[in-house]
Design a protein around this motif. Structure first.
Motif, PDB file in Angstrom:
ATOM      1  N   LYS A 554       0.817  -1.204   0.000  1.00  0.00           N
ATOM      2  CA  LYS A 554       0.000   0.000   0.000  1.00  0.00           C
ATOM      3  C   LYS A 554       0.852   1.256   0.000  1.00  0.00           C
ATOM      4  CE  LYS A 554      -2.882  -0.863   3.295  1.00  0.00           C
ATOM      5  NZ  LYS A 554      -3.946  -0.589   4.248  1.00  0.00           N
ATOM      6  N   THR A 558      -0.566  10.834   3.201  1.00  0.00           N
ATOM      7  CA  THR A 558      -1.662  11.739   3.490  1.00  0.00           C
ATOM      8  C   THR A 558      -1.374  13.000   2.710  1.00  0.00           C
ATOM      9  OG1 THR A 558      -0.455  12.631   5.340  1.00  0.00           O
ATOM     10  CG2 THR A 558      -1.941  10.824   5.797  1.00  0.00           C
ATOM     11  N   GLY A 559      -2.328  13.885   2.721  1.00  0.00           N
ATOM     12  CA  GLY A 559      -2.176  15.079   1.898  1.00  0.00           C
ATOM     13  C   GLY A 559      -0.967  15.925   2.230  1.00  0.00           C
ATOM     14  N   HIS A 612      -7.126  -6.509 -12.195  1.00  0.00           N
ATOM     15  CA  HIS A 612      -8.205  -5.802 -11.512  1.00  0.00           C
ATOM     16  C   HIS A 612      -7.738  -5.038 -10.283  1.00  0.00           C
ATOM     17  CE1 HIS A 612     -12.361  -5.205 -12.186  1.00  0.00           C
ATOM     18  NE2 HIS A 612     -12.431  -6.256 -12.981  1.00  0.00           N
ATOM     19  N   ALA A 616      -6.596   0.175  -8.988  1.00  0.00           N
ATOM     20  CA  ALA A 616      -6.736   1.047  -7.820  1.00  0.00           C
ATOM     21  C   ALA A 616      -5.368   1.582  -7.413  1.00  0.00           C
ATOM     22  CB  ALA A 616      -7.371   0.275  -6.682  1.00  0.00           C
ATOM     23  N   LYS A 683     -13.830   7.576  -9.532  1.00  0.00           N
ATOM     24  CA  LYS A 683     -12.682   7.644  -8.625  1.00  0.00           C
ATOM     25  C   LYS A 683     -11.700   8.723  -9.084  1.00  0.00           C
ATOM     26  CE  LYS A 683      -9.593   6.246  -5.570  1.00  0.00           C
ATOM     27  NZ  LYS A 683      -9.615   7.093  -4.390  1.00  0.00           N
ATOM     28  N   GLN A 697      -4.397  24.092  -1.048  1.00  0.00           N
ATOM     29  CA  GLN A 697      -3.744  24.222   0.254  1.00  0.00           C
ATOM     30  C   GLN A 697      -2.277  24.626   0.110  1.00  0.00           C
ATOM     31  OE1 GLN A 697      -4.713  20.384   1.750  1.00  0.00           O
ATOM     32  NE2 GLN A 697      -6.646  21.078   2.679  1.00  0.00           N
TER      33      GLN A 697
ATOM     34  N   LYS B  18     -16.926  12.912   4.359  1.00  0.00           N
ATOM     35  CA  LYS B  18     -17.075  11.808   3.400  1.00  0.00           C
ATOM     36  C   LYS B  18     -17.611  10.587   4.137  1.00  0.00           C
ATOM     37  CE  LYS B  18     -14.465   8.889   0.257  1.00  0.00           C
ATOM     38  NZ  LYS B  18     -13.245   8.711  -0.502  1.00  0.00           N
ATOM     39  N   THR B  80     -12.891  -4.908  -6.128  1.00  0.00           N
ATOM     40  CA  THR B  80     -11.758  -4.074  -6.519  1.00  0.00           C
ATOM     41  C   THR B  80     -12.199  -2.711  -6.999  1.00  0.00           C
ATOM     42  OG1 THR B  80     -11.803  -5.153  -8.665  1.00  0.00           O
ATOM     43  CG2 THR B  80     -10.207  -5.961  -7.077  1.00  0.00           C
ATOM     44  N   PRO B  84     -11.163   1.344  -3.641  1.00  0.00           N
ATOM     45  CA  PRO B  84     -10.402   2.599  -3.766  1.00  0.00           C
ATOM     46  C   PRO B  84     -11.109   3.793  -3.139  1.00  0.00           C
ATOM     47  CG  PRO B  84     -10.466   1.464  -5.867  1.00  0.00           C
ATOM     48  CD  PRO B  84     -11.382   0.734  -4.947  1.00  0.00           C
ATOM     49  N   PHE B  85     -12.420   3.662  -2.934  1.00  0.00           N
ATOM     50  CA  PHE B  85     -13.153   4.823  -2.440  1.00  0.00           C
ATOM     51  C   PHE B  85     -13.096   4.955  -0.921  1.00  0.00           C
ATOM     52  CE2 PHE B  85     -14.823   4.110  -6.634  1.00  0.00           C
ATOM     53  CZ  PHE B  85     -14.970   5.385  -7.119  1.00  0.00           C
ATOM     54  N   ARG B  87     -10.515   5.278   1.049  1.00  0.00           N
ATOM     55  CA  ARG B  87      -9.507   6.198   1.564  1.00  0.00           C
ATOM     56  C   ARG B  87     -10.099   7.605   1.734  1.00  0.00           C
ATOM     57  NH1 ARG B  87      -3.504   6.629   0.999  1.00  0.00           N
ATOM     58  NH2 ARG B  87      -3.452   4.550   0.153  1.00  0.00           N
ATOM     59  N   LEU B 115     -11.170  -0.964   7.170  1.00  0.00           N
ATOM     60  CA  LEU B 115      -9.980  -0.511   7.896  1.00  0.00           C
ATOM     61  C   LEU B 115      -8.721  -0.696   7.055  1.00  0.00           C
ATOM     62  CD1 LEU B 115     -10.736  -1.822  11.485  1.00  0.00           C
ATOM     63  CD2 LEU B 115     -10.679   0.547  10.712  1.00  0.00           C
ATOM     64  N   TYR B 116      -8.706  -1.833   6.306  1.00  0.00           N
ATOM     65  CA  TYR B 116      -7.517  -2.107   5.509  1.00  0.00           C
ATOM     66  C   TYR B 116      -7.361  -1.085   4.377  1.00  0.00           C
ATOM     67  CZ  TYR B 116      -4.143  -4.466   2.554  1.00  0.00           C
ATOM     68  OH  TYR B 116      -3.040  -4.754   1.796  1.00  0.00           O
ATOM     69  N   TYR B 117      -8.449  -0.908   3.622  1.00  0.00           N
ATOM     70  CA  TYR B 117      -8.310  -0.057   2.430  1.00  0.00           C
ATOM     71  C   TYR B 117      -8.380   1.422   2.748  1.00  0.00           C
ATOM     72  CZ  TYR B 117      -8.334  -4.124  -0.545  1.00  0.00           C
ATOM     73  OH  TYR B 117      -7.998  -5.299  -1.156  1.00  0.00           O
ATOM     74  N   ASP B 119      -6.965   2.590   5.152  1.00  0.00           N
ATOM     75  CA  ASP B 119      -5.675   2.912   5.729  1.00  0.00           C
ATOM     76  C   ASP B 119      -5.818   3.510   7.129  1.00  0.00           C
ATOM     77  OD1 ASP B 119      -3.200   2.370   5.081  1.00  0.00           O
ATOM     78  OD2 ASP B 119      -2.899   3.987   3.640  1.00  0.00           O
ATOM     79  N   GLY B 217      -9.274  19.669   5.765  1.00  0.00           N
ATOM     80  CA  GLY B 217      -8.115  18.831   5.445  1.00  0.00           C
ATOM     81  C   GLY B 217      -8.397  17.349   5.561  1.00  0.00           C
ATOM     82  N   ASP B 220      -8.062  14.517   2.906  1.00  0.00           N
ATOM     83  CA  ASP B 220      -6.817  13.890   2.477  1.00  0.00           C
ATOM     84  C   ASP B 220      -6.243  12.926   3.498  1.00  0.00           C
ATOM     85  OD1 ASP B 220      -6.019  15.002  -0.133  1.00  0.00           O
ATOM     86  OD2 ASP B 220      -6.424  16.858   0.922  1.00  0.00           O
ATOM     87  N   GLU B 221      -6.899  12.842   4.601  1.00  0.00           N
ATOM     88  CA  GLU B 221      -6.324  11.988   5.630  1.00  0.00           C
ATOM     89  C   GLU B 221      -6.537  10.511   5.310  1.00  0.00           C
ATOM     90  OE1 GLU B 221      -6.805  15.398   8.889  1.00  0.00           O
ATOM     91  OE2 GLU B 221      -7.993  13.612   9.174  1.00  0.00           O
TER      92      GLU B 221
END
Lengths: 1107, 221
Positions: A554, A558-559, A612, A616, A683, A697, B18, B80, B84-85, B87, B115-117, B119, B217, B220-221
């Protein structure tokens, strides 16, 4: 190659010496070659007897000595015009002696023996082919030609062709063999063309009169009739003749057009085409066997001597060799087909040890194809020999095909392949004899599925060869590139490497070989390869890719922290994976080009499914990289517009180009699955939004601290161009979002979704994407607003300070008001100049909002300080000044501002004015009342000149104020503002005791000054009171107002005016700003007393409750 | 809905949150979202393809929160596509249907996947809310009792849970409000941790307002 060739010759020599020992006297050489040739014929499908017969025949006829002797004999009796003249016997003898490796002595013995032999019986083969432009001999303008042949040395033996009727261009194609006599050099061939004239009666001739053409024809017919009539018999007429001296005929034969001539006639009588060649009468099988041995010996000799490179020799013997071979063909009476079969047999055999040019074989095949196709032209023995030899050659052909991959695709290889395929293409035109095993397992161990296979055609085996070699090569590169203990990245690299090699190979196949294969043998070479590779590659790659996608590391970011180090591995993995994806994608595209029809069935077409989980990760990487670049772009931004016509700076442009790299990534990905596409687009839009926020920012961090002015006098913030650029930059980036999403191909995806799912579902997806886009734009705009707010809040302290200063310094010094105006003006002009309208309007809005906040703050903090009304009045004035200067007409001001303005106005009033304001407000308030709980007062008033007439008539439905349920009522009239009318006594009625409907009927007249008469907002307050017994504690029943503006100015008597019914009311609201303001002025007697009275006026008792 | 939003350009900054809705297919995630956002219910809605998105402003304690709600597809084949959404989420709504035990049993899987995706570091409190949908069904059809749900939540350290009916519009607004409250609670606690000397926290008002300036902010966390 040459070495092995030599060793073979040595073996041959040793055998010869061994044979010599076994023989006394005449050396008897039985060369090894022949022994080897015996079992060669041992193929299936030949009868045993036939085999034995042949064997015995070879044993009887064939020794190398005989062959040598035969060759010498042939040299002595060379025929033909060409070779013997040019190359002397001596040269040929010496050549043949070399080739056979024989001693001089032996040569001489053999030569003598040959000289003693009788001259050979040589035949002249004549084919009379056709004639043209023959002279007409018959009355019908045509002839009935036939040809007569004979040798001038033997006139008695004549050969005739058939008669071709009624033609001047007959075609015969007839063969004749004329035995030659001793004296070949002086002899010649005579060819005569005759017009056949059958025996006809005179009557029959006359019958033809109608066929006659022209005057000449009539004359000819008359002559014929006359002759027939005279002789009573037929007579053929010579059309023309030709004479061919035998010495002009080359040994290899020739085809010629001869001109026909006739004695006494100059004109041409026509032309005749004839093919001439020599041959001899010999047993064909023997002759062929001899010829094969001869070819072999001479070829080996020449190959050794010339040391020609492999694959180079293509059929040209030396002159001597050629002469001897040609002579042997002629003198052995071999047909061209038979000699070609001999060549085929020998050359294919020699090819095993010394590669010859494939062109050679191809050329020989050209001669053989037609005869082999027609059943009877070639003897069964020769046919078998042909296929046996072909069996020898084919492995070499296949070897070339199978080794295509191992060699560089250069001209030589292409040429080789081309030649080999030419050979195969020609072989494909022939039928392999039934039961003949062209592909024995010993030679072709690689043929797949041998047991179950039914198709052993050359083409099918060729395809097999292609596939087997492709498959073998694939296994080879897999083995060579695979490292067992490799990590994830190395594994990917390995798969990528395989992919690249395979793709290159297919491309190479397309570029160099596919066309040849298609044209020559009708095999789609590239396609065969592709089909094989895609399957094998999928087997290797799928598992690796899928595992990889499951275990991708992974990307933790973070931003705010973009730490390159910690992401190295996931980044590298992701990039490698993407490279591989692109590689396979190109490969699949290639496949679609190669096999446009059946490419859909290929397993590899679904390769994207393996990836697949990777997409991501790629999107994450794309965001990460984008953010990295954005960070850099902001860092490098010098905050000057990129050119004079625009108002944004470099980082905005850079950020857009970063967006476009995301787009490029997406295009490269060209994800085939529609549902995936849709989701990934969602996405990506979200991601781009994240990047936009990130940019905003970073941008605001970049400008933070700019425009702060610090000097001894003040700390001040000035809006700078940089701030505006930062805002514009974010705006620019935000505006790019929408077009960006279009470019991601959203519309196309939705269209596809409509087809795949349903229009309703597609519409929902569309809706979601629109929502995501709108949300993204809003989110980024939120950042703009934040930055604008930052700017305004930075301006706030200076604005506040200037406002307070201005307010404190009263009217005499408007300097600080000017300074405030200037400060706001300067900054707003900067913003106005640099920002777009939308953002500027937002700014203005925020400025007012901020100003409101500041003012409220100032008011709150200064109330305690008991500022004089002028303090607020000044603030109010300043605010109005600002509103006048900066407010744009069409804009709606925030509620807070107008409220604040009102507060300031009121706080700024002197106490008297403030009190009058209270009454004016009450006047407004009472006007809205419908029904009074306190009662109704009837009165009227009028102006006449400066005189004010007031008449109080009565009151009714009064509220009971006393315990007896009645009132002791009187009315007092206050003329307001009170301080302006101090010179007048307040009119007051008499008291009407214990009466709820008192009839006052009193009039009052006051003479006012001009100023008083025309007072704005002058009010009459009718105060109805309940008189206390002692008069100290009068109770307030109710009150009502008449405004000056409502009082008519008239000469008419009051009694003629309408009565005014006034609903009595009481003040209720202590929370009004005016009251609040007065409360803050408790120190003032006026205010304090007013408030006290005001509260009394409000009353305490509940309406309509009698005590 | 969205078309209105575009014209309604916010002139002041909102707190954006979000929200991700997770759970097995057919438990009614999309219905919950649609009920919450547009107060509509469609008995025969489709499977969600990948993700759906809506946003809605929610007023709570004088503060406006813009909820960016990502509704995900529950089917395994979309895994899959939806992960991705996760985060950058602020709130995670774990859903099940009270008439289907298996959807309840899968909550653990959904929580772990999230929790895994997303992060989220281990042992970091995260505003989860567990929603048992289809509470309109009769008790005979019920397979998961409220007690079971509470037990599971307690075991998993989740303090917000509620049963809803997207069909009857029962508790749907409450569920989202509860989720936002849970977020506020954790945010203020996080703030408290950052400012250790300030140990008297008014949970309801002051700190929430304090947050508005910096919660942007969180995207982005």
């Amino acid at each position: 190659m040459l070495n092995s060739f030599r060793s073979q010759l040595e073996v041959y020599k040793i055998n010869k010496s061994n044979d010599n020992k076994n023989n006394n006297g005449t050396p008897q050489v039985v060369p090894r070659i022949r022994r080897r040739s015996l079992p060669r014929n041992n193929f299936r499908g030949v009868k045993k007897e036939e085999m034995q017969r042949q064997t015995s025949m070879y044993l009887a006829y064939m020794t190398i000595d005989e062959l040598y002797s035969e060759i010498l004999y042939e040299i002595l009796h060379n025929v033909g015009c060409d070779l013997s003249c040019e190359i002397g016997h001596t040269a040929l003898f010496s050549y043949i002696q070399d080739a056979f490796h024989v001693s001089n002595e032996y040569h001489q013995t053999q030569l003598n023996a040959a000289e003693d032999r009788e001259a050979p019986k040589i035949l002249l083969n004549v084919e009379v082919m056709e004639a043209k432009d023959l002279a007409p001999k018959d009355s019908n303008g045509l002839s009935d030609p036939f040809v007569t042949l004979y040798l001038s040395s033997n006139l008695s033996r004549k050969y005739n062709t058939s008669v071709k009727e009624c033609t001047l261009s007959p075609v015969w194609e007839e063969h004749f063999a004329l035995p030659l006599t001793e004296n070949v050099t002086d002899d010649s061939l005579c060819i005569e063309v005759w017009d056949f004239d059958p025996a006809e009666s005179v009557k029959e001739k006359f019958g033809k009169i109608f066929d006659v053409k022209g005057v000449k024809g009539v004359r000819k017919l008359m002559k014929e009739i006359a002759v027939t009539a005279a002789h009573g018999q037929h007579e053929n007429e010579l059309i023309g003749k030709a004479r061919v001296p035998l010495k002009t005929i080359p040994a290899a034969g020739m085809t010629m057009w001869y001109t026909l001539e006739k004695k006494n006639k100059d004109s041409r009588q026509g032309i005749l085409k004839v093919r001439l060649s020599y041959s001899s009468k010999k047993n064909t099988l023997v002759a062929e066997q001899e010829h094969r041995h001869l070819l072999r010996i001479l070829l080996l000799h020449e190959l050794e001597k010339s040391k020609v490179a492999p694959h180079w020799w293509c059929g040209s013997f030396s002159q001597q060799g050629e002469a001897i071979i040609t002579q042997h063909i002629i003198q052995s009476g071999l047909t061209p087909i038979e000699s070609a079969i001999c060549q085929w047999a020998i050359f294919t055999k020699v090819h095993r040890n010394h590669a010859l040019s494939f062109v050679l074989f191809s050329n020989i095949l050209d001669k053989l194809i037609k005869p082999l196709q027609s059943n009877n032209t070639i003897s069964p023995e020769d046919t078998r020999l042909f296929w046996e030899s072909t069996k020898n050659l084919l492995p070499y052909c296949f070897s070339v095909i199978r080794k295509i991959k191992k060699k560089q695709a250069d001209k030589v290889l292409v040429k080789n392949v081309n030649e080999v395929l030419t050979i195969i293409s020609k072989l494909l035109m022939l039928d392999v004899p039934n039961g003949f095993d062209l592909f024995p397992e010993t030679l072709y161990p690689w043929i797949s599925n041998r047991e179950e296979r039914s198709d052993f055609s050359i083409k099918s085996i060729l395809i097999d060869a292609i596939i087997v070699s492709a498959s073998g090569w694939f296994d080879y590169i897999v083995e060579n590139n695979n490292k067992s203990d490799s990590n994830e990245i190395a594994k990917l690299q390995f798969v990528s490497q395989i992919m690249n090699l395979v793709r290159c190979d297919v491309q190479k196949a397309v570029e160099f070989f596919d066309k040849i294969f298609q044209q020559k043998v009708g095999i789609a070479y590239a396609k065969e390869l592709y089909v094989c590779y895609q399957q094998k590659f999928s087997e290797v790659a799928q598992e690796i890719v899928e595992n990889m996608c499951k275990s991708l590391k992974k990307l933790n970011f973070t931003g705010n922290t973009l730490n390159e180090e910690s992401h190295k591995e996931p980044l590298a993995e992701g990039m490698k994976l993407f490279e591989l994806y692109l590689g396979i994608k190109r490969f699949v595209l290639l496949g679609k080009g190669i096999c446009p029809v059946d490419c859909d069935s290929f397993y590899i077409n679904n390769f994207y499914k393996w990836f697949h989980g990777g997409v991501a990760q790629w999107l994450e990487i794309a965001v990460y990289k984008a953010q990295q670049r954005i960070e850099k772009a902001v860092e490098l931004d010098e905050l000057i517009p990129v050119d004079a016509s625009v108002k944004y700076s470099s980082s905005a442009v850079d950020t857009l180009s970063i967006y476009y790299t995301v787009k490029v990534f997406w295009q490269q990905l060209s994800w085939p699955d529609v549902e995936g596409c849709y989701t990934f687009i969602a996405k990506m839009i979200d991601d781009i939004c994240r990047c936009g926020v990130f940019y905003a920012q970073r941008m605001s961090q970049r400008v933070d601290g700019m425009g702060e002015i610090e000097n001894v006098y003040e700390n001040r913030f000035e809006v700078t161009n940089e701030w505006c650029l930062a805002i514009n930059n974010i705006e620019y980036v935000s505006q790019a979002l929408k077009p960006f999403t279009t470019e991601l191909g959203m519309t196309e995806v939705i269209e596809k979704m409509t087809d795949l799912k349903s229009p309703l579902e597609a519409q929902r997806c569309q809706q979601t994407l629109n929502n995501v886009i709108d949300n993204a734009i809003d989110t980024v705009n939120n950042e703009i607003i934040e930055l604008l707010e930052t700017v305004i809040s930075k301006m706030a302290p200076a604005m506040k300070r200037l406002l307070i200063e201005g307010a404190e310094l009263f009217n005499q010094d408007s300097n600080s008001v000017d300074r405030l105006m200037m400060y706001v003006d300067t900054n707003l002009s900067t913003l106005n100049r640099e920002l777009n309208e939308e953002n500027f309007n937002r700014v203005i809005f925020m400025v007012w909002e901020q100003l409101t906040k500041i003012l409220i703050d100032i008011i709150e903090t200064n109330l305690e300080k008991r500022r004089p009304p002028s303090f607020y009045a000044n603030l109010h004035k300043t605010l109005n000044l600002m509103l006048g200067s900066f407010k744009t007409s069409d804009e709606t001001t925030c509620d807070g501002l107008s409220q604040t303005e009102e507060i300031l106005r009121i706080y700024g009033l002197e106490t008297n004015d403030l009190i009058h304001q209270v009454h004016l407000d009450l006047y407004d308030e009472y006007k809205k009342l419908n029904e009074s709980p306190y009662g109704i007062l009837t009165a009227r008033a009028k102006f006449q000149g400066n005189n004010l007439h007031i008449e109080i008539l009565n009151a009714k439905i009064l509220i009971a104020m006393d315990s007896n349920g009645l009132c002791d009522t009187f009315v007092r009239v206050h003329i307001m503002p009170e301080e302006k009318f101090r010179n007048h006594e307040q009119p007051k009625t008499k008291t009407h005791n214990k009466n709820l409907v008192p009839l006052f009927d009193e009039t009052f007249e006051l003479t006012l000054t001009d100023e008083q008469r025309f007072m704005d907002n002058g009010l009459l307050l009718f105060s109805v009171k309940d008189k206390d017994l002692l008069g100290y504690n009068n109770k307030h029943v109710g009150e009502a107002f008449i405004h000056f503006k409502d009082i008519p100015d008239t000469e008419d008597p009051l009694s003629s005016l309408p009565q005014v019914h006034l609903e009595l009311a009481r003040p209720t609201n202590l929370d009004a700003i005016t009251i609040k303001a007065l409360e803050h002025r408790q120190g003032e007697k006026l205010a304090k007393e007013f408030l006290k009275k005001f509260k009394q006026r409000m009353g305490t008792n509940q309406p309509r409750i009698s005590m | 809905m969205s078309s209105a939003r575009v014209n309604m350009r916010p002139s002041s900054k909102n707190t954006l949150l979000k929200v991700v809705i997770l759970g097995d297919g057919r438990v009614g995630k999309s219905c919950l979202m649609n009920r919450f956002v547009s107060n509509q219910f469609d008995e025969h809605s489709f499977h969600t393809i990948g993700v759906e998105f809506l946003n809605k402003d929610l007023n709570l304690d004088d503060c406006t929160y813009t909820l960016q709600i990502w509704d995900t597809a529950g089917q395994e084949r979309f895994r899959t596509l939806r992960t991705p959404f996760y985060r950058g989420s602020d709130i995670c709504m774990l859903t099940y249907a009270i008439d289907d035990k298996s959807t309840f049993s899968n909550l653990q899987m959904w929580k772990n996947e999230f929790l895994y995706y997303a992060d989220i570091k281990e042992n970091t409190p995260f505003p989860f809310i567990v929603v048992g949908n289809k509470s309109d069904l009769s008790s005979t059809e019920r397979e998961v009792s409220q007690v079971e749900m509470e037990t599971w939540c307690n075991e998993n350290g989740i303090t917000s849970y509620i049963e809803t009916s997207a069909k009857d519009a029962n508790n749907v607004q409450e569920a989202f409000r509860m989720a936002v409250r849970q977020w506020i609670k954790l945010e203020t606690r996080a703030d408290k941790n950052e400012i250790p000397f300030n140990d008297t926290v008014d949970l309801k008002t002051k700190h929430v307002e304090g947050r508005t300036s910096c919660c942007i902010g969180s995207g982005d966390e």
